[in-house]
Design a protein around this motif. Structure first.
Motif, PDB file in Angstrom:
ATOM      1  N   ASP A   1       3.707  -0.669   8.866  1.00 24.54           N
ATOM      2  CA  ASP A   1       4.009   0.640   7.775  1.00 24.54           C
ATOM      3  C   ASP A   1       5.045   1.528   8.096  1.00 24.54           C
ATOM      4  OD1 ASP A   1       1.670   0.178   6.763  1.00 24.54           O
ATOM      5  OD2 ASP A   1       0.409   0.760   8.341  1.00 24.54           O
ATOM      6  N   HIS A   2       5.478   2.050   6.835  1.00 23.02           N
ATOM      7  CA  HIS A   2       6.920   3.081   7.462  1.00 23.02           C
ATOM      8  C   HIS A   2       5.783   4.740   7.260  1.00 23.02           C
ATOM      9  CE1 HIS A   2      11.057   4.736   7.629  1.00 23.02           C
ATOM     10  NE2 HIS A   2      10.252   5.293   6.206  1.00 23.02           N
ATOM     11  N   MET A   3       6.349   5.520   8.373  1.00 22.07           N
ATOM     12  CA  MET A   3       5.750   7.087   7.733  1.00 22.07           C
ATOM     13  C   MET A   3       7.229   7.673   7.450  1.00 22.07           C
ATOM     14  SD  MET A   3       2.776   6.194  10.789  1.00 22.07           S
ATOM     15  CE  MET A   3       1.160   7.351  10.116  1.00 22.07           C
TER      16      MET A   3
ATOM     17  N   LYS B   1      10.069  10.325  10.562  1.00 24.51           N
ATOM     18  CA  LYS B   1      10.259   8.872  10.224  1.00 24.51           C
ATOM     19  C   LYS B   1       8.850   8.293  11.719  1.00 24.51           C
ATOM     20  CE  LYS B   1      13.544   9.024   6.673  1.00 24.51           C
ATOM     21  NZ  LYS B   1      14.647   8.715   6.510  1.00 24.51           N
ATOM     22  N   ALA B   2       8.423   7.364  10.902  1.00 23.07           N
ATOM     23  CA  ALA B   2       7.545   6.399  12.218  1.00 23.07           C
ATOM     24  C   ALA B   2       7.604   5.139  11.820  1.00 23.07           C
ATOM     25  CB  ALA B   2       6.466   7.046  13.024  1.00 23.07           C
ATOM     26  N   ASN B   3       7.563   4.192  12.743  1.00 21.09           N
ATOM     27  CA  ASN B   3       6.997   3.038  12.041  1.00 21.09           C
ATOM     28  C   ASN B   3       5.905   2.026  12.165  1.00 21.09           C
ATOM     29  OD1 ASN B   3       9.057   2.497  10.293  1.00 21.09           O
ATOM     30  ND2 ASN B   3      10.823   2.063  12.040  1.00 21.09           N
ATOM     31  N   VAL B   4       5.081   2.040  12.612  1.00 18.13           N
ATOM     32  CA  VAL B   4       3.411   1.605  12.501  1.00 18.13           C
ATOM     33  C   VAL B   4       3.067  -0.031  12.616  1.00 18.13           C
ATOM     34  CG1 VAL B   4       0.979   1.428  13.234  1.00 18.13           C
ATOM     35  CG2 VAL B   4       2.655   3.643  12.525  1.00 18.13           C
ATOM     36  N   ILE B   5       3.252  -0.841  13.119  1.00 20.09           N
ATOM     37  CA  ILE B   5       3.228  -2.843  13.239  1.00 20.09           C
ATOM     38  C   ILE B   5       2.165  -3.101  13.673  1.00 20.09           C
ATOM     39  CG2 ILE B   5       4.484  -4.957  14.253  1.00 20.09           C
ATOM     40  CD1 ILE B   5       6.615  -3.262  14.360  1.00 20.09           C
TER      41      ILE B   5
ATOM     42  N   THR C   1       3.142   7.471   3.706  1.00 17.25           N
ATOM     43  CA  THR C   1       2.858   5.900   3.914  1.00 17.25           C
ATOM     44  C   THR C   1       3.203   4.989   3.217  1.00 17.25           C
ATOM     45  OG1 THR C   1       1.301   6.894   5.694  1.00 17.25           O
ATOM     46  CG2 THR C   1       1.732   4.258   5.513  1.00 17.25           C
ATOM     47  N   LEU C   2       4.389   3.940   3.235  1.00 21.87           N
ATOM     48  CA  LEU C   2       4.386   2.916   2.678  1.00 21.87           C
ATOM     49  C   LEU C   2       3.816   1.770   3.144  1.00 21.87           C
ATOM     50  CD1 LEU C   2       7.693   3.230   0.699  1.00 21.87           C
ATOM     51  CD2 LEU C   2       5.864   3.884   0.185  1.00 21.87           C
ATOM     52  N   GLY C   3       2.776   0.465   3.404  1.00 18.76           N
ATOM     53  CA  GLY C   3       3.161  -0.187   4.201  1.00 18.76           C
ATOM     54  C   GLY C   3       3.085  -2.004   3.444  1.00 18.76           C
TER      55      GLY C   3
ATOM     56  N   SER D   1       0.984  -0.917   0.171  1.00 19.19           N
ATOM     57  CA  SER D   1      -0.509  -0.558   0.283  1.00 19.19           C
ATOM     58  C   SER D   1       0.774   1.122   0.509  1.00 19.19           C
ATOM     59  CB  SER D   1      -0.963   0.238   1.050  1.00 19.19           C
ATOM     60  OG  SER D   1      -0.181  -0.266   2.104  1.00 19.19           O
ATOM     61  N   ILE D   2       0.580   2.486  -0.327  1.00 22.37           N
ATOM     62  CA  ILE D   2       1.388   3.974  -0.021  1.00 22.37           C
ATOM     63  C   ILE D   2      -0.113   4.423   0.287  1.00 22.37           C
ATOM     64  CG2 ILE D   2       0.749   3.546  -2.966  1.00 22.37           C
ATOM     65  CD1 ILE D   2       3.127   5.699  -3.084  1.00 22.37           C
TER      66      ILE D   2
END
Length: 392
Positions: free
Chosen positions: A347-349, A380-384, A320-322, A282-283
């Motif tokens: 997701d990397h934001m 930058k942030a990462n969501v898991i 955001t790239l997921g 996803s983007i």
């Protein structure tokens, strides 16, 4: 010290988890059926910009005579924050925990589904309660679904260390949606939402910066208007591709009476692999303008009636790239249940702020830059999100 922005952020993460589950599990052809009996266990994590948020969520849903579906959800956020907002306000890092309980019911009558739900969340300086009502009905041979909804929320805002402060916030949300199956492979949805908020809308801990006559920087507390009205409209589509793949897109535009205008574009590609695997890429891009009372550095103290330096009120963009991997456990190992899925989404934001500066050291004069000349801030942030769903 807690922050209203953290309350918004965790709500968005939770909503993203719900949307993720629906995106993976919902078929293209919708029907007036109650959700299946299921239990979900979720672990979520956010790490970026000096903020760490993680915790579990448990949901249980049970049908009664195929007419009523009841569910309950328990959700926890454990927060550790040393964000740029905390640092530039001269405050120290803090830790807190937010707990939310929610209950709901769906009632099926012919081709109509009526849903009611309520939620209560608590943290050390913020309490929120919401109640929602939704109704949807199918028309034209089950090819069209029309839905209406309303949510009312009442929040109480307090300030740690200031027992004399307590403020109220009321929210009302009205929503309308229509989904249309255009072909056996293609569905299109259009939704609109109007939100009205009244009460204490800013953060009791946040400060704005201004210039003193000697060129140094001073600070004072933010002041927001006591009302905010916003409107949003979204167009969504799902198209089933050959080879057991699908593509899903969304375009969303919002605007409010604080002069903030935002647009969001999202594209998801899902691919089934063999019988048990689903892969997703996803983007998502987001852009917004600033509020009409925002400034990174005001010209002087009390420069205007309303004052804000919250970076979420500034002009900024995010990308955001997921990636997601979803595995369906073979039923032979779980003969007493219908289906089990194991799901992982990462997701990397990246957030780029156009007029919010990294003002670390601005107030105490330790910055290497003059006030207003610091580099623009980005993070930058990462969501898991890892969850297991069991259908029975």
């Amino acid at each position: 010290m807690a922050a209203i922005n953290h309350h918004r952020l965790t709500s968005q993460i939770r909503l993203a988890g719900i949307i993720l589950a629906l995106t993976i599990l919902a078929p293209v052809a919708l029907a007036a059926n109650l959700p299946k009996d299921r239990s979900d266990v979720l672990y979520h994590s956010y790490d970026g910009g000096g903020i760490q948020i993680n915790g579990p969520s448990v949901l249980v849903r049970k049908n009664i005579k195929n007419k009523v579906s009841l569910y309950g959800n328990y959700y926890v956020d454990q927060v550790s924050s040393a964000s740029i907002d905390v640092i530039t306000s001269g405050a120290s890092a803090y830790e807190e925990e937010r707990t939310e309980y929610s209950l709901g019911a769906d009632y099926l009558y012919d081709k109509v589904i009526i849903s009611i739900s309520g939620a209560q969340s608590t943290e050390n300086d913020y309490e929120a309660s919401t109640a929602s009502f939704d109704i949807s009905q199918e028309f034209f041979g089950d090819m069209t679904t029309l839905s209406l909804g309303y949510t009312h929320g009442d929040d109480t805002v307090s300030e740690k260390g200031n027992e004399s402060f307590e403020a109220e916030l009321s929210r009302r949300r009205f929503r309308l949606g229509i989904n249309q199956i255009l072909t056996p492979k293609w569905m299109l949805g259009l939704s609109a939402e109007a939100v009205s908020e009244q009460g204490f809308l800013n953060n009791p801990y946040r400060f704005v910066h201004y210039l003193n006559s000697d060129g140094s920087a001073g600070s004072q507390k933010e002041r927001y208007p006591s009302t905010r009205n916003s409107d949003a409209i979204a167009l969504r589509t799902i198209y089933r591709l050959p080879n057991r793949a699908s593509i899903r897109g969304e375009v969303r535009n919002t605007s409010d009476n604080w002069a903030i205008k935002a647009n969001n574009f999202e594209l998801r590609y899902l691919q089934r692999y063999k019988e048990q695997w689903t892969l997703q890429a996803s983007i998502r891009s987001y852009n917004q303008s600033q509020a009409n009372f925002y400034s990174d550095l005001f010209e002087y103290s009390n420069a205007q009636e309303f004052l804000a330096r919250d970076k979420e009120m500034s002009k900024y963009s995010s990308l955001t790239l997921g990636l997601g991997v979803y595995y369906e456990v073979e039923r032979k190992w779980w003969s007493h249940i219908d289906r089990t899925t194991i799901n992982l989404q990462i997701d990397h934001m990246r957030f780029d702020y156009k007029n919010f500066r990294n003002a670390t050291g601005r107030l105490d004069g330790s910055s290497a830059y003059s006030p207003g000349e610091e580099p623009l801030y980005s993070l930058k942030a990462n969501v898991i999100r890892f969850f297991v769903s069991v259908f029975y």
